[in-house]
Write a protein that holds these residues in place. Structure first.
Motif, short mmCIF file in Angstrom:
data_model
loop_
_atom_site.label_atom_id
_atom_site.label_comp_id
_atom_site.label_asym_id
_atom_site.label_seq_id
_atom_site.Cartn_x
_atom_site.Cartn_y
_atom_site.Cartn_z
N HIS A 45 1.18 15.90 0.76
CA HIS A 45 0.71 14.61 1.24
C HIS A 45 1.21 13.53 0.30
O HIS A 45 1.02 13.62 -0.91
CB HIS A 45 -0.81 14.57 1.30
N PRO A 46 1.85 12.51 0.86
CA PRO A 46 2.30 11.43 -0.01
C PRO A 46 1.09 10.69 -0.59
O PRO A 46 0.02 10.68 0.02
CB PRO A 46 3.11 10.52 0.93
N PRO A 47 1.23 10.10 -1.74
CA PRO A 47 0.10 9.37 -2.32
C PRO A 47 -0.27 8.18 -1.43
O PRO A 47 0.55 7.63 -0.71
CB PRO A 47 0.62 8.91 -3.68
N ASP A 48 -1.56 7.82 -1.48
CA ASP A 48 -2.02 6.67 -0.71
C ASP A 48 -1.38 5.39 -1.24
O ASP A 48 -1.19 5.24 -2.45
CB ASP A 48 -3.53 6.52 -0.82
N PRO A 49 -1.07 4.46 -0.34
CA PRO A 49 -0.58 3.17 -0.81
C PRO A 49 -1.64 2.49 -1.68
O PRO A 49 -2.84 2.74 -1.53
CB PRO A 49 -0.36 2.37 0.49
N PRO A 50 -1.22 1.63 -2.58
CA PRO A 50 -2.18 0.99 -3.50
C PRO A 50 -3.34 0.28 -2.80
O PRO A 50 -4.46 0.30 -3.30
CB PRO A 50 -1.32 -0.01 -4.27
N ILE A 51 -3.11 -0.30 -1.62
CA ILE A 51 -4.20 -1.01 -0.95
C ILE A 51 -5.32 -0.04 -0.59
O ILE A 51 -6.50 -0.38 -0.69
CB ILE A 51 -3.68 -1.79 0.29
N TYR A 52 -4.98 1.18 -0.18
CA TYR A 52 -6.01 2.16 0.15
C TYR A 52 -6.71 2.68 -1.09
O TYR A 52 -7.92 2.90 -1.08
CB TYR A 52 -5.42 3.32 0.95
N ARG A 53 -5.97 2.89 -2.16
CA ARG A 53 -6.60 3.33 -3.42
C ARG A 53 -7.60 2.29 -3.89
O ARG A 53 -8.72 2.62 -4.30
CB ARG A 53 -5.54 3.58 -4.49
N ASP A 54 -7.23 1.01 -3.81
CA ASP A 54 -8.14 -0.06 -4.22
C ASP A 54 -9.38 -0.11 -3.33
O ASP A 54 -10.49 -0.30 -3.80
CB ASP A 54 -7.43 -1.41 -4.20
#
Length: 67
Positions: free
Chosen positions: A11-20
């Motif tokens: 699974h690719p890492p979540d984009p920064p907006i989702y991590r935030d």
């Protein structure tokens, strides 16, 4: 035929907006995808009947009224 083993799907890492967003939700005590919901576990584990009275009723009908 030999059973084939399923390879884990990377699974690719979540984009920064989702991590935030997940970080903010976690800080506010909200339920997060993929994590246990402690409030749901507490509610689901509680008995439905206490003291002979139902906490939840599926119908507004009273017992014995013929419905």
């Amino acid at each position: 035929m030999t059973p084939h083993r399923e390879e884990p799907v990377p699974h690719p890492p979540d984009p920064p907006i989702y991590r935030d967003l997940l970080h903010r939700w976690a800080g506010a005590g909200r339920t997060l995808p993929g994590r246990r919901d402690h409030e749901w576990n507490r509610l689901a584990a509680a008995p439905a009947w206490t003291g002979g009275t139902a906490r939840v009723s599926g119908t507004p009908a009273r017992r014995g009224d013929g419905r």
